[in-house]
Design a protein around this motif. Structure first.
Motif, short mmCIF file in Angstrom:
data_model
loop_
_atom_site.label_atom_id
_atom_site.label_comp_id
_atom_site.label_asym_id
_atom_site.label_seq_id
_atom_site.Cartn_x
_atom_site.Cartn_y
_atom_site.Cartn_z
N ASN A 1 0.75 17.34 23.62
CA ASN A 1 2.17 17.20 23.26
C ASN A 1 2.58 15.73 23.20
N GLU A 2 2.10 14.95 24.14
CA GLU A 2 2.47 13.53 24.18
C GLU A 2 1.93 12.79 22.95
N ILE A 3 0.70 13.10 22.58
CA ILE A 3 0.09 12.46 21.40
C ILE A 3 0.83 12.88 20.13
N GLU A 4 1.14 14.15 20.02
CA GLU A 4 1.82 14.63 18.81
C GLU A 4 3.23 14.06 18.70
N LYS A 5 3.92 13.95 19.83
CA LYS A 5 5.26 13.36 19.80
C LYS A 5 5.22 11.89 19.39
N GLN A 6 4.26 11.17 19.94
CA GLN A 6 4.16 9.75 19.60
C GLN A 6 3.79 9.58 18.13
N THR A 7 2.97 10.47 17.62
CA THR A 7 2.60 10.42 16.20
C THR A 7 3.83 10.62 15.33
N GLU A 8 4.70 11.57 15.70
CA GLU A 8 5.92 11.81 14.93
C GLU A 8 6.81 10.57 14.92
N VAL A 9 6.86 9.89 16.05
CA VAL A 9 7.65 8.65 16.12
C VAL A 9 7.10 7.62 15.14
N TYR A 10 5.78 7.45 15.14
CA TYR A 10 5.16 6.47 14.25
C TYR A 10 5.35 6.84 12.78
N LEU A 11 5.22 8.12 12.46
CA LEU A 11 5.40 8.55 11.08
C LEU A 11 6.84 8.30 10.62
N GLY A 12 7.79 8.53 11.54
CA GLY A 12 9.18 8.27 11.20
C GLY A 12 9.43 6.78 10.95
N LYS B 1 0.84 -1.20 0.00
CA LYS B 1 0.00 0.00 0.00
C LYS B 1 0.88 1.25 0.00
N ALA B 2 0.33 2.36 -0.52
CA ALA B 2 1.07 3.61 -0.62
C ALA B 2 1.37 4.17 0.77
N ALA B 3 2.64 4.48 1.01
CA ALA B 3 3.06 4.96 2.33
C ALA B 3 2.41 6.30 2.67
N ASN B 4 2.30 7.18 1.69
CA ASN B 4 1.71 8.49 1.96
C ASN B 4 0.27 8.37 2.46
N ASN B 5 -0.47 7.47 1.88
CA ASN B 5 -1.85 7.27 2.31
C ASN B 5 -1.91 6.74 3.75
N GLU B 6 -1.02 5.81 4.04
CA GLU B 6 -1.02 5.23 5.39
C GLU B 6 -0.58 6.25 6.44
N LYS B 7 0.39 7.07 6.07
CA LYS B 7 0.82 8.12 6.99
C LYS B 7 -0.31 9.13 7.22
N HIS B 8 -1.07 9.37 6.16
CA HIS B 8 -2.18 10.32 6.27
C HIS B 8 -3.23 9.84 7.28
N ILE B 9 -3.47 8.54 7.28
CA ILE B 9 -4.44 7.98 8.24
C ILE B 9 -3.98 8.27 9.67
N ILE B 10 -2.69 8.05 9.93
CA ILE B 10 -2.15 8.30 11.27
C ILE B 10 -2.27 9.78 11.61
N GLU B 11 -1.99 10.64 10.66
CA GLU B 11 -2.07 12.09 10.89
C GLU B 11 -3.50 12.52 11.21
#
Length: 573
Positions: A555-566, A511-521
């Protein structure tokens, strides 16, 4: 400054962890001790005796039955406005543009046989709403079985004075029948989830255009098969008798109110629709809500609860009454902070199938339904990112129900937003709204949805959960808000982890990575925005502590999201 911030964070969330263990314990204690499932069941049993259409005998009798419960509980009839007394109720009466309708009797018999092969006594859903009567004593006519509905071919047939029969929804034949001079239509329409081959006597209720020259009846699987076999053997003549009442009437809605002591204009609104002929749908909602109102009055009068905001209970016509309650008074509507529909809340799931569900407000699972999320057989709604409704209400209610589920060994689930009940008018007017219901129910909308399929225990669990949630919210303080921040943050991190694992697997599968990242965002943004709504939860204005709690959780949610996106980027690379 950095050290002070860290200390504040630790102290704040240490307090949250301690308090969040039991922010609703006191209300649970009251509702568990006070909710009388016997009362809810008795009301359900009374209401389910009737085929309820707005304005008809059964609908009005149900409204007045609830009125008597309210009066005995201590609610006084409102004369001018809700401010007259702490506990008030009113019955709103409106002239109906169209006549009301109610069934009386019906039967279909094959001429030559001694007994009807289907009758109203066992299948009250066989008469569609708005169907007229046959002449007194019934009619006798030949039946024409149509294996396929091909209008061009049917128009060539001699159908005058005959009865048309097909294994399709009769609405497809009404216009053809009227044009051809047929006197009636027999049809069959049962979805797969009702398992008609197993539950062969079930008929789902339906409706037809009023004032039609052609009558219509619905058949069960067993009746359909019997008539089909007779028709395939040769000429078949039927005697059909239908008796209904069609007359002008008033539409009734009953509304009870417990006035808040500090912000009475702000309120939590419960809605349970009266119409429809079933026991679970929705006599169980009427019965459960009536007992919730009774218990609330009792607790208020003995001063065990002191609501800071108002609590409103509404019984009426599905969607219509709730929408009107919101739209008729724009000032009142501004104060509606939460809405909840009780619809099909009494199922004995061992008999009906399915489980108790909370239908969530539109969150990303309504767009990307995957993993353990799934829609019911009712079907997905048309939800896009513009329709998402971030709010703490989803997680707040679900977590309260899970607490009661753990306490009472009660199965609690949820489904993504689908619509179709009294929660939708709230959402359409940007008011947080949820649905408490059960699905899949093999007896849904059928005349086998009777009192023997209703569980008093199920209504008890629903009533306890709903009331505990409402009591907590209408008197929410700073501690309640901070505990909710902690709860929603934990739910958010759990959801993000789940979505991350699903997206990681999807990318590995091509599956396209951009689409999957978008779901997380999108999930991250939904929860960040949901956390922000907690600021308005306390009765008094948002405090610095609540604001700080929201900020730290965000802040905690946003930081964890950045970790997952990375990490998703690494999977893609």
């Amino acid at each position: 400054m950095i050290m002070k911030t860290k200390i504040l964070f630790l102290l704040l969330f240490a307090g949250v962890a301690c308090y969040a263990q039991n922010p609703t314990d006191g209300y649970f204690k009251l509702t568990r001790a006070g909710f009388q499932e016997k009362n809810a069941y008795e009301t359900t049993a009374f209401v389910e005796k009737y085929f309820r259409v707005p304005g008809n005998t059964g609908f009005n009798a149900s409204i007045h039955y609830v009125e008597n419960i309210l009066k005995k509980a201590g609610f006084v009839q409102q004369k001018q406005n809700e401010a007259e007394a702490p506990l008030t109720y009113r019955i709103e009466k409106r002239a109906m543009k169209n006549n009301t309708w109610e069934p009386v009797d019906a039967s279909i018999a094959i001429v030559g046989e001694t007994q009807p092969f289907i009758s109203y006594q066992t299948n009250r859903n066989m008469i569609p709403i708005n169907c007229g009567s046959t002449p007194a004593g019934g009619v006798t006519a030949n039946v024409v079985y149509l294996e396929k509905i091909i209008p061009a071919e049917i128009e060539k047939m001699d159908l005058k004075g005959k009865i048309l029969f097909s294994e399709n929804n009769p609405s497809r034949l009404l216009q053809i029948a009227a044009k051809a001079g047929a006197i009636g239509v027999l049809g069959y329409s049962m979805p797969k989830y009702t398992q008609p081959e197993i539950h062969q006597t079930s008929i789902q209720f339906g409706s037809m255009k009023a004032n039609s020259d052609v009558w219509t009846l619905l058949l069960s699987y067993a009746a359909k098969e019997k008539l089909k076999a007779a028709c395939l053997k040769g000429e078949t003549k039927l005697k059909v008798n239908i008796q209904t009442k069609i007359y002008p009437s008033e539409e009734l809605t009953i509304i009870a109110n417990v006035r808040g002591s500090i912000n009475p204009a702000e309120r939590f609104v419960f809605s349970a629709h009266v119409q429809e002929p079933g026991a679970n749908d929705n006599a169980s909602g009427v019965g459960t809500l009536a007992e919730m109102a009774r218990l609330t009055a009792e607790l208020y009068q003995v001063k065990k609860i002191n609501p800071k905001r108002s609590l409103t209970f509404l019984w009426g016509d599905e969607i219509v009454s709730t929408r009107r309650y919101i739209m008729e008074d724009t000032t009142r509507a501004k104060g509606i902070l939460w809405g909840m529909s009780l619809d099909m809340v009494g199922e004995d799931t061992k008999k009906t199938g399915g489980s108790f569900l909370i239908e969530k407000m539109p969150d990303p699972s309504a767009i990307w339904t995957r993993g353990t999320d799934k829609h019911t057989e009712w079907g997905a709604g048309d939800v896009g990112e513009k329709d998402l409704f971030p709010h703490y209400f989803n997680d707040f209610i679900f977590d309260i129900c899970k607490t009661q589920g753990k306490f009472a060994n009660w199965t609690v689930n949820y489904n993504p937003f689908e619509g179709g009940s009294d929660h939708t008018p709230f959402l359409q007017h940007k008011i947080p709204g949820l649905l408490m219901w059960h699905f899949t129910d093999v007896f849904y909308h059928t005349d086998n949805d009777r009192i023997d399929k209703v569980s008093p225990t199920e209504m008890r669990n629903v009533g306890i959960s709903a009331l505990t949630a409402a009591y907590t919210l209408i008197s929410a303080d700073e501690n309640t808000a901070i505990a909710t921040v902690s709860q929603v943050k934990a739910d958010a991190l759990t959801r993000l982890k789940t979505e991350f694992e699903l997206s990681k697997k999807a990318i590995a599968g091509g599956k396209a990575a951009n689409n999957e990242k978008h779901i997380i965002e999108v999930w991250c943004k939904w929860y960040v925005d949901a956390l922000a709504t907690i600021g308005k939860m306390p009765v008094k204005a948002e405090t610095t502590k609540v604001g700080s709690a929201i900020k730290f959780a965000t802040n905690e949610i946003e930081k964890q999201t950045e970790v997952y996106l990375g990490e998703l980027k690494q999977v893609n690379d």
